[in-house]
Design a protein around this motif. Structure first.
Motif, PDB file in Angstrom:
ATOM      1  N   VAL A  25     -11.574  -9.554  -2.427  1.00 30.90           N
ATOM      2  CA  VAL A  25     -10.955  -8.619  -1.502  1.00 30.90           C
ATOM      3  C   VAL A  25     -11.414  -8.953  -0.086  1.00 30.90           C
ATOM      4  O   VAL A  25     -12.622  -9.042   0.181  1.00 30.90           O
ATOM      5  CB  VAL A  25     -11.336  -7.162  -1.858  1.00 30.90           C
ATOM      6  CG1 VAL A  25     -10.720  -6.181  -0.867  1.00 30.90           C
ATOM      7  CG2 VAL A  25     -10.911  -6.839  -3.287  1.00 30.90           C
ATOM      8  N   ARG A  28     -14.488  -7.494   1.895  1.00 25.93           N
ATOM      9  CA  ARG A  28     -15.417  -6.900   0.934  1.00 25.93           C
ATOM     10  C   ARG A  28     -16.049  -7.931   0.028  1.00 25.93           C
ATOM     11  O   ARG A  28     -17.223  -7.880  -0.247  1.00 25.93           O
ATOM     12  CB  ARG A  28     -14.714  -5.852   0.086  1.00 25.93           C
ATOM     13  CG  ARG A  28     -15.618  -5.407  -1.073  1.00 25.93           C
ATOM     14  CD  ARG A  28     -15.487  -4.045  -1.497  1.00 25.93           C
ATOM     15  NE  ARG A  28     -16.546  -3.726  -2.460  1.00 25.93           N
ATOM     16  CZ  ARG A  28     -16.622  -2.611  -3.069  1.00 25.93           C
ATOM     17  NH1 ARG A  28     -15.736  -1.683  -2.842  1.00 25.93           N
ATOM     18  NH2 ARG A  28     -17.600  -2.386  -3.916  1.00 25.93           N
ATOM     19  N   TYR A  52      -5.476   0.840  -8.495  1.00 25.89           N
ATOM     20  CA  TYR A  52      -5.988   2.108  -7.989  1.00 25.89           C
ATOM     21  C   TYR A  52      -7.017   2.678  -8.940  1.00 25.89           C
ATOM     22  O   TYR A  52      -6.794   2.745 -10.150  1.00 25.89           O
ATOM     23  CB  TYR A  52      -4.833   3.099  -7.811  1.00 25.89           C
ATOM     24  CG  TYR A  52      -5.225   4.417  -7.193  1.00 25.89           C
ATOM     25  CD1 TYR A  52      -5.683   4.493  -5.882  1.00 25.89           C
ATOM     26  CD2 TYR A  52      -5.114   5.594  -7.909  1.00 25.89           C
ATOM     27  CE1 TYR A  52      -6.022   5.702  -5.301  1.00 25.89           C
ATOM     28  CE2 TYR A  52      -5.440   6.817  -7.346  1.00 25.89           C
ATOM     29  CZ  TYR A  52      -5.894   6.872  -6.045  1.00 25.89           C
ATOM     30  OH  TYR A  52      -6.235   8.073  -5.478  1.00 25.89           O
ATOM     31  N   TYR A  58      -9.805   4.784  -4.547  1.00 27.99           N
ATOM     32  CA  TYR A  58      -9.952   3.441  -3.973  1.00 27.99           C
ATOM     33  C   TYR A  58      -8.786   2.574  -4.416  1.00 27.99           C
ATOM     34  O   TYR A  58      -8.539   2.407  -5.611  1.00 27.99           O
ATOM     35  CB  TYR A  58     -11.277   2.853  -4.449  1.00 27.99           C
ATOM     36  CG  TYR A  58     -11.702   1.570  -3.811  1.00 27.99           C
ATOM     37  CD1 TYR A  58     -11.727   1.402  -2.432  1.00 27.99           C
ATOM     38  CD2 TYR A  58     -12.130   0.519  -4.607  1.00 27.99           C
ATOM     39  CE1 TYR A  58     -12.159   0.214  -1.860  1.00 27.99           C
ATOM     40  CE2 TYR A  58     -12.576  -0.673  -4.042  1.00 27.99           C
ATOM     41  CZ  TYR A  58     -12.579  -0.814  -2.672  1.00 27.99           C
ATOM     42  OH  TYR A  58     -13.003  -2.003  -2.093  1.00 27.99           O
ATOM     43  N   LEU A  60      -6.728  -1.155  -4.145  1.00 29.07           N
ATOM     44  CA  LEU A  60      -6.662  -2.568  -3.787  1.00 29.07           C
ATOM     45  C   LEU A  60      -5.193  -2.942  -3.807  1.00 29.07           C
ATOM     46  O   LEU A  60      -4.455  -2.534  -4.701  1.00 29.07           O
ATOM     47  CB  LEU A  60      -7.434  -3.432  -4.795  1.00 29.07           C
ATOM     48  CG  LEU A  60      -8.895  -3.080  -5.016  1.00 29.07           C
ATOM     49  CD1 LEU A  60      -9.502  -3.996  -6.077  1.00 29.07           C
ATOM     50  CD2 LEU A  60      -9.672  -3.160  -3.724  1.00 29.07           C
ATOM     51  N   TYR A  67      -5.821  -9.848  -1.213  1.00 23.35           N
ATOM     52  CA  TYR A  67      -6.165  -8.474  -1.549  1.00 23.35           C
ATOM     53  C   TYR A  67      -6.841  -7.793  -0.360  1.00 23.35           C
ATOM     54  O   TYR A  67      -7.721  -8.366   0.286  1.00 23.35           O
ATOM     55  CB  TYR A  67      -7.125  -8.427  -2.744  1.00 23.35           C
ATOM     56  CG  TYR A  67      -6.430  -8.548  -4.066  1.00 23.35           C
ATOM     57  CD1 TYR A  67      -5.957  -7.421  -4.734  1.00 23.35           C
ATOM     58  CD2 TYR A  67      -6.254  -9.785  -4.666  1.00 23.35           C
ATOM     59  CE1 TYR A  67      -5.315  -7.531  -5.950  1.00 23.35           C
ATOM     60  CE2 TYR A  67      -5.613  -9.905  -5.888  1.00 23.35           C
ATOM     61  CZ  TYR A  67      -5.156  -8.771  -6.523  1.00 23.35           C
ATOM     62  OH  TYR A  67      -4.522  -8.884  -7.733  1.00 23.35           O
ATOM     63  N   TYR A  68      -6.439  -6.541  -0.115  1.00 27.92           N
ATOM     64  CA  TYR A  68      -7.051  -5.674   0.893  1.00 27.92           C
ATOM     65  C   TYR A  68      -7.452  -4.381   0.198  1.00 27.92           C
ATOM     66  O   TYR A  68      -6.924  -4.065  -0.879  1.00 27.92           O
ATOM     67  CB  TYR A  68      -6.054  -5.359   2.019  1.00 27.92           C
ATOM     68  CG  TYR A  68      -5.637  -6.577   2.799  1.00 27.92           C
ATOM     69  CD1 TYR A  68      -6.351  -6.986   3.918  1.00 27.92           C
ATOM     70  CD2 TYR A  68      -4.534  -7.332   2.406  1.00 27.92           C
ATOM     71  CE1 TYR A  68      -5.974  -8.121   4.635  1.00 27.92           C
ATOM     72  CE2 TYR A  68      -4.147  -8.459   3.115  1.00 27.92           C
ATOM     73  CZ  TYR A  68      -4.870  -8.850   4.230  1.00 27.92           C
ATOM     74  OH  TYR A  68      -4.498  -9.962   4.925  1.00 27.92           O
ATOM     75  N   HIS A  69      -8.358  -3.621   0.811  1.00 26.55           N
ATOM     76  CA  HIS A  69      -8.792  -2.379   0.174  1.00 26.55           C
ATOM     77  C   HIS A  69      -8.624  -1.189   1.113  1.00 26.55           C
ATOM     78  O   HIS A  69      -8.684  -1.316   2.330  1.00 26.55           O
ATOM     79  CB  HIS A  69     -10.235  -2.493  -0.328  1.00 26.55           C
ATOM     80  CG  HIS A  69     -11.271  -2.719   0.723  1.00 26.55           C
ATOM     81  ND1 HIS A  69     -12.580  -2.391   0.533  1.00 26.55           N
ATOM     82  CD2 HIS A  69     -11.210  -3.232   1.986  1.00 26.55           C
ATOM     83  CE1 HIS A  69     -13.277  -2.701   1.623  1.00 26.55           C
ATOM     84  NE2 HIS A  69     -12.461  -3.215   2.503  1.00 26.55           N
ATOM     85  N   TYR A  70      -8.409  -0.025   0.484  1.00 30.03           N
ATOM     86  CA  TYR A  70      -8.228   1.230   1.207  1.00 30.03           C
ATOM     87  C   TYR A  70      -9.041   2.306   0.504  1.00 30.03           C
ATOM     88  O   TYR A  70      -9.027   2.410  -0.715  1.00 30.03           O
ATOM     89  CB  TYR A  70      -6.736   1.590   1.293  1.00 30.03           C
ATOM     90  CG  TYR A  70      -6.033   0.589   2.174  1.00 30.03           C
ATOM     91  CD1 TYR A  70      -6.009   0.758   3.546  1.00 30.03           C
ATOM     92  CD2 TYR A  70      -5.480  -0.567   1.640  1.00 30.03           C
ATOM     93  CE1 TYR A  70      -5.420  -0.194   4.371  1.00 30.03           C
ATOM     94  CE2 TYR A  70      -4.892  -1.519   2.455  1.00 30.03           C
ATOM     95  CZ  TYR A  70      -4.874  -1.323   3.827  1.00 30.03           C
ATOM     96  OH  TYR A  70      -4.323  -2.274   4.646  1.00 30.03           O
ATOM     97  N   CYS A  71      -9.765   3.095   1.294  1.00 26.39           N
ATOM     98  CA  CYS A  71     -10.769   4.011   0.771  1.00 26.39           C
ATOM     99  C   CYS A  71     -10.380   5.478   0.949  1.00 26.39           C
ATOM    100  O   CYS A  71      -9.686   5.830   1.905  1.00 26.39           O
ATOM    101  CB  CYS A  71     -12.093   3.752   1.478  1.00 26.39           C
ATOM    102  SG  CYS A  71     -12.748   2.103   1.179  1.00 26.39           S
ATOM    103  N   CYS A 106     -11.318   1.324   5.257  1.00 28.42           N
ATOM    104  CA  CYS A 106     -12.661   1.359   4.666  1.00 28.42           C
ATOM    105  C   CYS A 106     -13.769   1.202   5.711  1.00 28.42           C
ATOM    106  O   CYS A 106     -14.935   1.412   5.391  1.00 28.42           O
ATOM    107  CB  CYS A 106     -12.784   0.296   3.574  1.00 28.42           C
ATOM    108  SG  CYS A 106     -11.782   0.683   2.116  1.00 28.42           S
TER     109      CYS A 106
END
Length: 114
Positions: A25, A28, A52, A58, A60, A67-71, A106
């Motif tokens: 990611v 990360r 998810y 969380y 992805l 890949y990106y992430h969101y919190c 994030c």
């Protein structure tokens, strides 16, 4: 027919745990997908896959191979995203962008530890 596909896709997102897979990611590093429910998104040319973890809020997302992430994303927002007629537009307006329901960056939200 489209509504049926979206409904099936949304239910798969919530019920299909990943067996054993790790993805890299951006910003990360390596993340094990075991606690996530993932699905491929063939209806979108921009979004290839979404994972998810409802417990952690969380997400992805694989955007054209990265890949990106969101919190701290509430389940209601994720469900709306998964059932949107255009996942790409929803992503740009409500998740990535500065809409009233987002962003879920994030850098400013709690990142879960696994």
């Amino acid at each position: 027919m489209r509504r049926l596909f979206v409904t099936i896709t949304a239910s798969l997102l919530l019920t299909s745990p990943v067996k054993s897979e790790t993805v890299n990611v951006k910003y990360r590093g390596s993340v094990d997908l075991k606690p996530f429910a993932c699905t491929d998104t063939p209806q979108s040319s921009f979004i290839q896959r979404v994972c998810y973890d409802k417990t952690q809020g969380y997400m992805l997302i694989n955007l054209r191979g990265t890949y990106y992430h969101y919190c701290e994303m509430p389940p209601a927002i994720f469900d709306a995203f998964a059932s949107a007629s255009s996942m790409g537009q929803f992503y740009n307006q409500k998740i990535k962008g500065s809409g009233s329901d987002g962003p879920f960056d994030c850098r400013t939200h709690r990142v879960p530890t696994y």
